[in-house]
Design an enzyme around this catalytic site. Structure first.
Site, PDB file in Angstrom:
ATOM      1  N   ARG A   1      -1.966  -1.802  -4.029  1.00  0.00           N
ATOM      2  CA  ARG A   1      -3.274  -0.604  -4.066  1.00  0.00           C
ATOM      3  C   ARG A   1      -2.644   0.257  -5.319  1.00  0.00           C
ATOM      4  NH1 ARG A   1      -2.773   4.479  -1.263  1.00  0.00           N
ATOM      5  NH2 ARG A   1      -4.655   5.729  -1.622  1.00  0.00           N
TER       6      ARG A   1
ATOM      7  N   HIS B   1     -10.536   6.185  -2.437  1.00  0.00           N
ATOM      8  CA  HIS B   1     -10.576   5.426  -1.098  1.00  0.00           C
ATOM      9  C   HIS B   1     -11.720   4.281  -1.267  1.00  0.00           C
ATOM     10  CE1 HIS B   1      -9.456   9.457   0.492  1.00  0.00           C
ATOM     11  NE2 HIS B   1      -8.465   8.648   0.702  1.00  0.00           N
TER      12      HIS B   1
ATOM     13  N   ARG C   1      -3.899  19.150   0.854  1.00  0.00           N
ATOM     14  CA  ARG C   1      -4.841  19.306  -0.549  1.00  0.00           C
ATOM     15  C   ARG C   1      -5.918  20.089  -0.228  1.00  0.00           C
ATOM     16  NH1 ARG C   1      -5.513  13.213  -2.210  1.00  0.00           N
ATOM     17  NH2 ARG C   1      -4.082  12.762  -0.573  1.00  0.00           N
TER      18      ARG C   1
ATOM     19  N   GLU D   1      -7.577  -1.601   4.517  1.00  0.00           N
ATOM     20  CA  GLU D   1      -7.424  -1.705   2.944  1.00  0.00           C
ATOM     21  C   GLU D   1      -6.508  -2.977   2.476  1.00  0.00           C
ATOM     22  OE1 GLU D   1      -7.331   2.840   1.640  1.00  0.00           O
ATOM     23  OE2 GLU D   1      -5.678   2.288   2.697  1.00  0.00           O
TER      24      GLU D   1
ATOM     25  N   ASN E   1       0.822  -1.239  -0.002  1.00  0.00           N
ATOM     26  CA  ASN E   1       0.059  -0.052   0.021  1.00  0.00           C
ATOM     27  C   ASN E   1       0.763   1.069  -0.052  1.00  0.00           C
ATOM     28  OD1 ASN E   1      -1.857   2.013   0.551  1.00  0.00           O
ATOM     29  ND2 ASN E   1      -2.985   0.966   2.035  1.00  0.00           N
TER      30      ASN E   1
END
Length: 396
Positions: A92, A180, A240, A378, A9
């Site tokens: 990922r 996501h 961001r 995840e 990841n």
């Protein structure tokens, strides 16, 4: 020898990994770790599921070969769990574009198509694909599997998936994708196990971390989300900006004489919580600070999050369940409280004691919507996808 898959990841400055045994009905974590290639001495740390350090190594940057620390990871795995134990590696991949709606075994052709999507995620996509190249050089025969953050949102349809731009640009792939997805997929599955009647209804999942987005789900399927073509859109994030008036961007280009590179750096690295506070992108630092600018950044974060939860509720036609996840969503009591207070007009009420204790269910008895805190995973989602792909790949 333990049959296993390695899950990678990749983040902006480090790569989390997990090794999962795949011989049972559900992938089981064998060990986890971190590859940090951005320190003065790149570092690899592996630990047991309970946190006991199993392996640690640092290298001088000048000693790094083309495989970086990945050769060390594989050597550690095979020494501890048996040579030949690795059946595949799951990655990922942030952007799958319009073509990839599920996990897939990587080929040279697919890898090239994913590299071509770099303009849609200029900072994330190269980081996700770099380990693929490194591992291909180290172990060419090893099956590598791409799992996409955009895939979960392929169930979105117009108007939620559209921009108000001429159709010729949509035909070129300029649409709202969302991200996501691996986190949302895991949390949606956990909610279905915890409260299946709620999972079948109108749910908003708030993945709040350094990157942050919301997903509106009906019957466990994504029907709207806050991120769009790129991971820049939507909520205020660590560095961001989230949603911003396009006129601001035109102004910066035309009147501040910014280059597109300058603008990209501003929006990805200098904005969000860091830009507003001038102190930090880390929510923990801001919550602990007494500076007015830190409070302003936190207020803007919760204001925008609540605003967009309401937008997701509008898409759903109501709100039955709100779920907090991600680093901030799982651990920041004050943030959950502030967002919920801003949603009181929707009937959202949380129990203060349950919130402080970060219980699984934190809503008050008179809340119109159930509110949960569900840690995401995840890596486990990727491991599950890898098992499915490997079973198809090696089926006689």
């Amino acid at each position: 020898m333990t049959a296993s898959v390695l899950v990678l990841n990749a983040g902006s400055s480090s790569i989390k990994f997990g090794l999962f045994e795949i011989s049972g009905s559900e992938p089981a974590l064998l060990c986890k770790g971190l590859l940090d290639e951005h320190e003065a001495k790149p570092r690899l740390v592996a630990s047991s599921p309970s946190g006991e350090t199993l392996f640690e190594r640092q290298k001088e940057a000048s000693d790094m070969d083309g495989g970086h620390l990945f050769a060390d990871v594989i050597a550690f795995i095979e020494h501890r769990f048996g040579e030949g134990c690795l059946r595949g590696v799951g990655h990922r991949i942030v952007h799958g574009g319009p073509d990839y709606s599920g996990p897939i075994a990587l080929t040279d052709d697919i890898h090239a198509k994913l590299e071509a999507l770099t303009p849609l995620a200029p900072l994330h996509q190269p980081r996700c694909l770099a380990p693929v190249r490194a591992l291909r050089a180290i172990r060419p025969p090893l099956t590598q599997i791409a799992c996409f953050d955009t895939a979960f949102h392929h169930s979105m349809t117009p108007p939620a998936s559209r921009f108000a731009i001429p159709g010729r640009y949509e035909a070129r792939g300029l649409r709202r994708y969302g991200f996501h997805g691996l986190s949302f997929e895991y949390v949606a599955g956990r909610l279905a196990a915890i409260a299946p009647e709620l999972a079948a209804g109108r749910t908003v999942i708030a993945h709040l971390g350094n990157g942050a987005s919301l997903c509106a789900l009906r019957n466990g399927r994504s029907i709207d989300t806050t991120m769009g073509l790129t991971p820049l859109d939507g909520l205020v994030m660590g560095t961001r900006s989230g949603t911003i008036d396009p006129g601001v961007l035109l102004y910066l280009l035309q009147h501040e004489r910014m280059t597109t590179g300058d603008l990209q750096h501003l929006l990805y690295h200098e904005s969000g919580l860091l830009g507003v506070s001038g102190i930090s992108a880390d929510m923990r630092t801001l919550l602990a600070s007494g500076e007015a600018s830190a409070r302003e950044a936190v207020d803007l974060f919760t204001f925008r999050a609540a605003q967009e939860v309401a937008m997701m509720a509008n898409t759903l036609g109501g709100l039955d369940c709100l779920v907090f996840t991600g680093g901030i969503g799982e651990h920041a009591t004050e943030i959950r409280s502030a967002i919920s207070e801003r949603l009181a007009w929707l009937g959202v009420r949380i129990d203060a004691a349950a919130n402080v204790q970060a219980r699984e269910r934190i809503n008050a008895g008179d809340s119109a919507a159930d509110v949960f805190v569900i840690p995401t995973n995840e890596e486990l989602t990727i491991a599950r996808h890898c098992v499915a792909v490997l079973q198809r790949h090696y089926r006689p």
